[in-house]
Structures are given as structure tokens and as C-alpha cells.
Design a protein around this motif. Structure first.
Motif, PDB file in Angstrom:
ATOM      1  N   ARG A 236       7.913 -43.769  39.636  1.00 42.79           N
ATOM      2  CA  ARG A 236       8.730 -44.801  40.223  1.00 42.79           C
ATOM      3  C   ARG A 236       9.724 -44.209  40.931  1.00 42.79           C
ATOM      4  NH1 ARG A 236       8.484 -50.150  37.140  1.00 42.79           N
ATOM      5  NH2 ARG A 236       7.010 -49.826  35.767  1.00 42.79           N
ATOM      6  N   CYS A 237      10.369 -43.227  40.581  1.00 41.54           N
ATOM      7  CA  CYS A 237      11.298 -42.585  41.710  1.00 41.54           C
ATOM      8  C   CYS A 237      10.446 -42.199  42.900  1.00 41.54           C
ATOM      9  CB  CYS A 237      11.907 -41.322  41.031  1.00 41.54           C
ATOM     10  SG  CYS A 237      12.985 -41.596  39.878  1.00 41.54           S
ATOM     11  N   GLU A 238       9.199 -41.644  42.782  1.00 44.23           N
ATOM     12  CA  GLU A 238       8.623 -41.110  44.104  1.00 44.23           C
ATOM     13  C   GLU A 238       8.289 -42.455  44.847  1.00 44.23           C
ATOM     14  OE1 GLU A 238       4.385 -39.099  45.319  1.00 44.23           O
ATOM     15  OE2 GLU A 238       4.675 -39.572  43.141  1.00 44.23           O
ATOM     16  N   LEU A 239       7.991 -43.554  44.304  1.00 39.66           N
ATOM     17  CA  LEU A 239       7.464 -44.834  45.148  1.00 39.66           C
ATOM     18  C   LEU A 239       8.660 -45.426  45.462  1.00 39.66           C
ATOM     19  CD1 LEU A 239       5.280 -46.564  42.416  1.00 39.66           C
ATOM     20  CD2 LEU A 239       4.625 -45.070  44.542  1.00 39.66           C
ATOM     21  N   SER A 240       9.837 -45.244  45.106  1.00 36.08           N
ATOM     22  CA  SER A 240      11.059 -45.831  45.343  1.00 36.08           C
ATOM     23  C   SER A 240      11.638 -45.113  46.780  1.00 36.08           C
ATOM     24  CB  SER A 240      12.338 -45.699  44.333  1.00 36.08           C
ATOM     25  OG  SER A 240      12.698 -44.598  44.372  1.00 36.08           O
ATOM     26  N   GLU A 241      11.385 -43.853  46.783  1.00 31.60           N
ATOM     27  CA  GLU A 241      11.756 -42.944  48.030  1.00 31.60           C
ATOM     28  C   GLU A 241      10.994 -43.506  49.258  1.00 31.60           C
ATOM     29  OE1 GLU A 241      13.534 -40.288  50.480  1.00 31.60           O
ATOM     30  OE2 GLU A 241      14.148 -41.181  48.228  1.00 31.60           O
ATOM     31  N   ILE A 242       9.762 -43.605  48.941  1.00 27.34           N
ATOM     32  CA  ILE A 242       8.777 -44.245  49.997  1.00 27.34           C
ATOM     33  C   ILE A 242       9.449 -45.268  50.586  1.00 27.34           C
ATOM     34  CG2 ILE A 242       6.529 -44.971  50.930  1.00 27.34           C
ATOM     35  CD1 ILE A 242       5.398 -43.025  48.647  1.00 27.34           C
ATOM     36  N   TYR A 243       9.650 -46.354  49.728  1.00 27.54           N
ATOM     37  CA  TYR A 243      10.411 -47.683  50.017  1.00 27.54           C
ATOM     38  C   TYR A 243      11.523 -47.282  50.814  1.00 27.54           C
ATOM     39  CZ  TYR A 243       7.568 -51.140  47.405  1.00 27.54           C
ATOM     40  OH  TYR A 243       6.448 -51.977  46.874  1.00 27.54           O
ATOM     41  N   ARG A 244      12.631 -46.439  50.494  1.00 28.69           N
ATOM     42  CA  ARG A 244      13.789 -46.117  51.150  1.00 28.69           C
ATOM     43  C   ARG A 244      13.520 -45.737  52.382  1.00 28.69           C
ATOM     44  NH1 ARG A 244      17.011 -42.445  52.815  1.00 28.69           N
ATOM     45  NH2 ARG A 244      15.504 -41.135  52.143  1.00 28.69           N
ATOM     46  N   SER A 245      12.689 -44.791  52.783  1.00 30.94           N
ATOM     47  CA  SER A 245      12.340 -44.068  53.925  1.00 30.94           C
ATOM     48  C   SER A 245      11.477 -44.949  54.927  1.00 30.94           C
ATOM     49  CB  SER A 245      11.786 -42.911  53.898  1.00 30.94           C
ATOM     50  OG  SER A 245      10.498 -42.763  53.138  1.00 30.94           O
TER      51      SER A 245
END
Length: 366
Positions: A236-245
């Protein structure tokens, strides 16, 4: 789903006992009691605090309504407090609310419920303030298993804590469930009796409690999910980082305090206003992308709680922010490719005239 023991359909399942041990170890508590729902978990916690009519329990304006349901059903009065930029209970505003209730004298301030919203644990300073004021503190983890703040796990604050175990959370529970966490041995025995797990005699129960245990079959499935929790949070942290960027700047990303490691049970963004949020939601639906407003209030405007607190205008931050929140896809089986598709769709929305109200056309499902 793995091995399910022959007693899995009962509340005496060996899976349930192992699950409670695993959850307690993960949170950093000595004992865990699983029950049928998050509402039941909160009710059991309030029973241990002997909450009653005339008591004031301070709660955030942005949270699940089931938390306030439990307070009201115990006969106590929820005192709503506005949240801060990270959407968790604001310490200065809580201090002001406690002083106001003491000054008015109508209610007895007894406790504070801090809710870890969207994977962000509450500030440790809330416990310090509650201790200074002679109040108990109860941490509601919500769906934020796996999060941490200042080096401590979510759910480790105060004398006891509760959480919800739902399919959409990091726990991956098949059905609704809940849990109460505690360190104190005497309190642990009290909870044991309240759950009706150990009866004093065959036909004698000395305490009023509730028969609320997590189903054994659900416990067996949940046990495997809890074992994989670190990997789930990392995903989920990996996915959230994609969202953030990758999301456009028109959306305000979640504001995460520097000492927080969120678990991202949900990825919730803020739009400029409610109309833009609703148009984006509709646009994403035409692409087959599910996006929904999170059910977190503002609770003081909920019809169910009308008359329990001040009306519109009392909590400006929650009232302005709440209607602009939108939950983007975030779950165990979501892929990085799909997250990029969501980000591309959101960018398309803001790059076109659609966000100003143009007609939408349906597309294939996401």
C-alpha cells in the motif's frame, strides 16, 4: 484460505486464540479480545470505563459514526472537537473543549477518544493532555493496523485501544469484526467477563456484558492476513507513493506528519470544493473507476446526532474539509498499473472542460 481447524465455526476456535495473540503482539499490547464489530469493541471498552449518563466523552468531528453510536448508546454525551490538517483530533482544540465543558458544568468530563483516521495515528500529546486533565484516553485504530507514529505502533496509546476489522482495511477480514487491546491484567479479566467468555457459574453471570465474539471461520482467514500485514502495508505504501507523485496538483494529497508511517487503508484526497469532488467522482465512474466520499462526517451535522452538540458553523475545518474528501481505489489486489490508470483519468478530468460541468460519456469498466 489455508488450514481451518475443525472448531473454526465456534468462538472457541484455536484460530481465534492464535489470532488474538498475533494481533496483541503486533500492536504491542499484552491481551487482545476479538469481537463481532468495531462498534462492539468500542462498547466493551466504554463498559470497562463505566461510562454513564451525564458523562462527557470528547470525540473528533471526522470519524466513523459507529464510534459515536457506542458513546450515545451507553447514555453518555459526545462532545465534538474539530480536527487538524492531518484529519485527526487537534490538541489545542481539545484543550479548549475540556475547559469549556468544565466551565459550563452540565457534564462530567471523563474521557477522550482519539481516532487514527485513514492510517494516520493520533498525536501522543493527546494522552499527555488527557492525563493532565484526569481523563482516560482510548485510541480507536479504526482500519489503521500497521501504522506507527513516533516509533510506536497504532493502538499502543492509553490504557486500552480498539480497532475495526473490515474487508477494506489492511487486516483483510472476510467479515465485519473488531478487537479490544489492553495491558492491565485486572482490566483484561474484566473484559473477559464482559465478553461472556468465562461465566462465573453455569447459570450465574455477575456482570452485564455482551455476547460478541469474532466467528472462528473469519478468525482463521484473518490470521493469515495478519501474518502478511507487513507485506500488505509495504504494498500500500508503494501504491500511495505513485498516487503522490502522479496525481495532478489540483488535488490536495493526504497531509502526513513527519513522525508518521501511515498504513494507507484508504487513499483520501481533497478537492477544491464539493461540486468538483462530485464531478470527478462521476467522471471516474464513467471509466469504471470506483471513487467514493468516505463516511466520516462531519459527525455533528449527522441527523442521528442532532441535538447532541452545536450546529453548523461550530467546527469550520471539518465542515469545509469533510465534503471535499474523495477516496481513491486502494486495496490488496490493486496493481501499480491500475493506480497509474486512476492518475491518468484524474489528470484527464482536470485537463478537459469536464470539471466545469460538460456532459460525460461512459467508458469500459476499470
Amino acid at each position: 484460505m489455508g488450514t481451518v481447524d475443525e472448531k473454526a465455526h465456534t468462538s472457541d476456535s484455536a484460530c481465534l486464540a492464535r489470532l488474538e495473540m498475533e494481533l496483541a503482539e503486533h500492536i504491542g499490547r499484552k491481551r487482545c479480545f476479538c469481537c463481532a464489530s468495531g462498534t462492539d469493541a468500542m462498547t466493551l471498552a466504554l463498559l470497562t470505563r463505566e461510562v454513564r449518563t451525564g458523562d462527557a466523552v470528547f470525540v473528533p468531528t471526522l470519524a466513523s459514526s459507529s464510534m459515536v453510536d457506542a458513546v450515545v448508546l451507553r447514555g453518555a454525551s459526545p462532545v465534538f472537537v474539530d480536527v487538524g490538517s492531518s484529519l485527526v483530533l487537534d490538541v489545542p482544540r481539545l484543550a479548549e473543549a475540556i475547559c469549556r465543558v468544565r466551565r459550563e458544568g452540565w457534564l462530567r468530563p471523563v474521557g477522550v477518544v482519539g481516532v487514527d483516521l485513514f492510517g494516520v495515528p493520533v498525536d501522543n500529546a493527546l494522552v499527555e493532555l488527557a492525563d493532565q486533565e484526569g481523563l482516560w484516553f482510548l485510541e480507536d485504530i479504526g482500519l489503521s493496523l500497521g501504522a506507527s507514529r513516533g516509533g510506536r505502533n497504532a493502538g499502543s496509546l492509553g490504557m486500552l485501544s480498539v480497532c475495526s476489522l473490515l474487508p477494506e482495511g489492511t487486516s483483510g477480514c472476510l467479515y465485519d469484526g473488531g478487537a479490544v487491546f489492553v495491558d492491565d491484567i485486572a482490566l483484561s479479566g474484566y473484559l473477559d467477563a464482559l465478553c461472556q467468555r468465562e461465566r462465573v457459574g453455569m447459570r450465574d453471570s455477575r456482570l452485564l456484558g455482551i455476547c460478541s465474539r469474532l466467528d472462528g471461520l473469519a478468525a482463521c482467514a484473518l490470521l493469515e492476513s495478519v501474518t502478511d500485514l507487513p507485506q500488505e502495508v509495504a504494498h500500500r505504501c508503494e501504491l500511495s507513493e505513485i498516487y503522490r507523485s502522479a496525481l495532478p496538483s489540483a488535488l490536495l494529497r493526504p497531509i502526513i506528519p513527519p513522525d508518521v508511517m501511515p498504513s494507507w487503508p484508504r487513499y483520501v484526497v481533497r478537492l477544491p470544493d464539493r461540486m468538483t469532488r462530485d464531478r470527478l467522482r462521476l467522471f471516474l465512474s464513467t471509466k469504471g473507476i470506483p471513487a467514493v466520499p468516505p463516511s466520516v462526517g462531519p459527525l455533528h451535522l449527522d441527523p442521528a446526532f442532532s441535538g447532541l452538540g452545536p450546529g453548523r458553523g461550530a467546527f469550520p475545518y471539518s465542515e469545509v474539509t469533510g465534503p471535499t474528501l474523495l477516496q481513491l481505489p486502494m486495496h490488496t489486489f490493486l496493481t501499480t498499473r491500475q493506480v497509474h490508470q486512476v492518475c491518468d483519468a484524474v489528470s484527464e478530468f482536470f485537463d478537459s472542460s469536464i470539471h466545469r460541468g460538460d456532459t460525460l460519456t461512459a467508458h469500459p469498466s476499470f
